[in-house]
Scaffold this active site. Structure first.
Site, PDB file in Angstrom:
ATOM      1  CD  GLU A 211      76.965  23.234  38.442  1.00  0.00           C
ATOM      2  OE1 GLU A 211      75.844  23.546  38.000  1.00  0.00           O
ATOM      3  OE2 GLU A 211      77.620  22.244  38.074  1.00  0.00           O
TER       4      GLU A 211
ATOM      5  CG  HIS B  50      79.777  17.881  33.618  1.00  0.00           C
ATOM      6  ND1 HIS B  50      80.758  18.838  33.461  1.00  0.00           N
ATOM      7  CD2 HIS B  50      78.932  18.371  34.561  1.00  0.00           C
ATOM      8  CE1 HIS B  50      80.505  19.855  34.277  1.00  0.00           C
ATOM      9  NE2 HIS B  50      79.409  19.599  34.955  1.00  0.00           N
TER      10      HIS B  50
ATOM     11  CG  HIS C  85      74.620  20.482  34.072  1.00  0.00           C
ATOM     12  ND1 HIS C  85      74.241  21.509  34.893  1.00  0.00           N
ATOM     13  CD2 HIS C  85      75.867  20.149  34.437  1.00  0.00           C
ATOM     14  CE1 HIS C  85      75.246  21.777  35.730  1.00  0.00           C
ATOM     15  NE2 HIS C  85      76.237  20.978  35.459  1.00  0.00           N
TER      16      HIS C  85
ATOM     17  CG  HIS D 216      77.412  17.772  39.550  1.00  0.00           C
ATOM     18  ND1 HIS D 216      76.360  17.533  38.695  1.00  0.00           N
ATOM     19  CD2 HIS D 216      78.098  18.822  39.006  1.00  0.00           C
ATOM     20  CE1 HIS D 216      76.404  18.401  37.692  1.00  0.00           C
ATOM     21  NE2 HIS D 216      77.451  19.183  37.860  1.00  0.00           N
TER      22      HIS D 216
END
Lengths: 265, 265, 265, 265
Positions: free
Chosen positions: A104, A125, A196, A123
């Site tokens: 990603e 979760h 996500h 990023h």
């Protein structure tokens, strides 16, 4: 609520800061300072319960704005200097023999392309923000320390970006999806990703890190408030404007989070 | 949210992995590797907060598919090599002098009988999934990492399997109940058990372990999302298909969870 | 969810149990074994997050059923042998020079008077059960391990027992209130106290301790289930009867909780 | 629920208290005892999960009631004697060369001005109470140990105090806002601050600290009760009066919280 860190480790760290430290040389490579912050942020965000086995922190190169640094594919808690890879905005490692990168990484490349002001991308979760996307409930700025958030944080629905074929999935695995995510982010500091997690940006690794944690805290506060009553009061435009006009000082919480890390980190 | 593990332990573990380790002999007994994973999984699932004083992890024998290995009746956190018992698909220990087994070993025997593809079975009392069975709310795949789940995870209602007499209880204490549970599981990776917990299967101990943890995380995310709003978005068929088509790589989270264990384990 | 204990401590404890221990003499004072369990239960229930700065565990004397043992007024986490006071059913210390007792010792005296079968009483402010009394929602047996609970655990409303004068408060500070609480308990294992906590009884300290913890877990499960959906399935009469007919083996969880205690305890 | 502290640290602390300690000299400076409590309370409230990177504890001077002591701008977890600053009721440090103070020190100055009975003020961002202000749900006294709370804890809405201009924000950064907060507090022990936290006062640092923690616990209990059912039973006037008439003994929980601190603190 229990603090998400070890007090004992904090005390140890406090004793450590009393020890003499050699000042960083003024001629030091500016990218090395950013890389060190990427590593520290990876540890901090794990220690604060925001990052799991996945998730990643990156920093744009100060020397070459078309490059950035991120860890190879591995749990962020264990990242050290040897794991940092220099990557181009084409999402390819500068050194073709570099270890395998996170699939990603397009989240990072495309945001750096779209936003010249962004020096760091994170990023996560984060389980505190994920429910908002699943429930389709807008994340609002409800606590004073999250005044950097817009009145409604944008939500990225990957189905809108994926082609309507059987292979469409949940992950941002190519430049097209990364670009769609960057477009949803727009000029905001945070974009939620349905089912996500989120992506958070900042003018420095430290700012992006502190924003990530206060997005987490704000999401916890809004969830708890909505469990008490459906009508909630968010910061209004004047309150947000006052907050935005101030220079957001990320240093105090950064130092606090850093000191919470166990000795040896 | 706080990570369910000790960062200090993780750091210690990280330092340990830097130490030289003798490579496993290529002639090593394949069952010993599976048994070692059963022990590690028992510790990991306790450390991650999924297993309590009860619950058990097993692995089918690689040498004799009609046998499997599981710990004797004891808290999973304390399992070591000496506690592992070899059991037949008749749910009797191969060695009649073996220590007492868990009463609910029939969960394992009957699933191994019904599913030749299953190499590992895990039974938990996971407090994150138990509420779904009590409330009769279907567990949906809502987070990207739980794409191995079906659109609705089956729920085993033991009343449907128990004879209508005064002695029917909550536990899977015989082959009839184990068989009924296996039938409810069907070809799925997970079956919920009302007021009790779940059973999770995998093609390896590591896959079953990672599935158990992501079922736990998915249940937390769905519960939190439903507290925000009743209408939730789950992964759709295309998203599930894409996920299922990929080889699910259990190794990265497994390594992460393993490194979280305290030194000495 | 995170386990409420230190895995490292557990491992340490596990190593300790491997050390040879001198068997207890068959001529040992039976009350000393009960007192040791009172101390261990005080530590366990603190470590499991059920007891706070207050709360208390007691055991009836095996030698003189009209006496019982409980700690002096102090945080249960710190109780040791020197803090244990022998108390009569009149709620006075046998030794008039004994240190100050807990004001709410009447919970214990009156239950021991009313219930000859009870060998141990535990009073907690358990935050998992307190909301049920505040909301007036019945606690139901919803998890398999809490099958000792009745279909509805009785709730003690102290206003019904207090005289209608300005000095009525929340605490069980005299024999009249203790007796009213014991009457509400009746033949049940647990009684909830509105805005306050609960009292749990058992045929041994270990049974009362394990019941206290599974009442806590059951309350967590019911709360989470009711957040998902208002219609919940509790254990029915047959399931409860099957559970009650079995001898409840408190030893496995007791050993597990005990091993979770840090070394030195 | 898991206790917000380290049992191991508590045990260590317990062993420490057995060591002989030199009695404090009767001629000791009374302000030094208060300052020591400010430091200990900063650590306790961090360890109990109520204070984050921000928040502050202060104590009025016993020698000069127009002065008070509070830490410089820094995370409360790390405060030591050298960080304590003597401040006048004009909110200026007595020593003009003192290090930078917290911007929100006006919370303290204005409450000390308005309330001669108050000897200590604590400001937190407690995530357990913040949702009440966001949702506009009144905080009620629902647990026996929070009987010091009024039937409804007042809520400070800073918009009512801020001038209607674009620069109005969320923080109490001047005497006008501090005075408005003190007026909302009135004669109560606690005032909530919408989207921000609370301010708690006491006749001693220890009382203010214990009140802060029981406000936190009470908020958790009310939130959990309201998730179970909308109709809740709070302590009534007689129950509150009985509680208020008793001398609130802060010492037992204070000692418990103090002993929970890791060794070395």
């Amino acid at each position: 609520m229990r603090p998400p860190w070890s007090y004992a480790a904090l005390v140890t760290a406090a004793l450590m800061v009393a020890a003499p430290v050699h000042a960083q040389s003024p001629t030091a490579d500016p990218d090395e300072a950013r890389i060190e912050d990427v590593i520290t942020a990876s540890h901090i965000l794990t220690n604060e319960g925001v990052l799991d086995s996945f998730g990643h922190v990156s920093a744009r190169s100060a020397k070459n704005p078309d490059h950035f640094y991120m860890p190879r594919a591995m749990p962020p808690a264990l990242v050290s200097r040897a794991d940092i890879v220099e990557v181009g905005l084409d999402c390819k490692p500068v050194d073709p023999t570099a270890p395998r990168l996170n699939g990603e990484r397009y989240i990072h490349c495309e945001i750096y392309k779209a936003r010249a002001d962004v020096q760091s991308v994170i990023h996560t979760h984060d389980l505190a923000v994920v429910p908002f996307g699943i429930a389709g409930v807008p994340l609002r700025p409800v606590v004073a320390q999250a005044g950097f958030l817009p009145p409604e944080t944008p939500l990225f629905e990957i189905r809108d970006a994926n082609a309507a074929d059987a292979k469409r999935g949940m992950l941002v695995l190519d430049a097209h999806l990364g670009d769609a995510l960057a477009k949803t982010l727009g000029q905001n500091p945070v974009v939620l990703m349905r089912g996500h997690g989120n992506a958070v940006v900042g003018r420095s690794v430290r700012e992006a890190t502190v924003r990530t944690i206060y997005t987490h805290i704000n999401a916890q506060a809004q969830s708890a408030a909505m469990a008490l009553g459906r009508s909630i009061t968010a910061l209004d435009e004047a309150e947000l404007a006052t907050n935005a006009a101030e220079n957001f000082d990320a240093d105090r919480p950064w130092q606090n989070y850093k000191q919470r890390l166990p000795a040896g980190r």
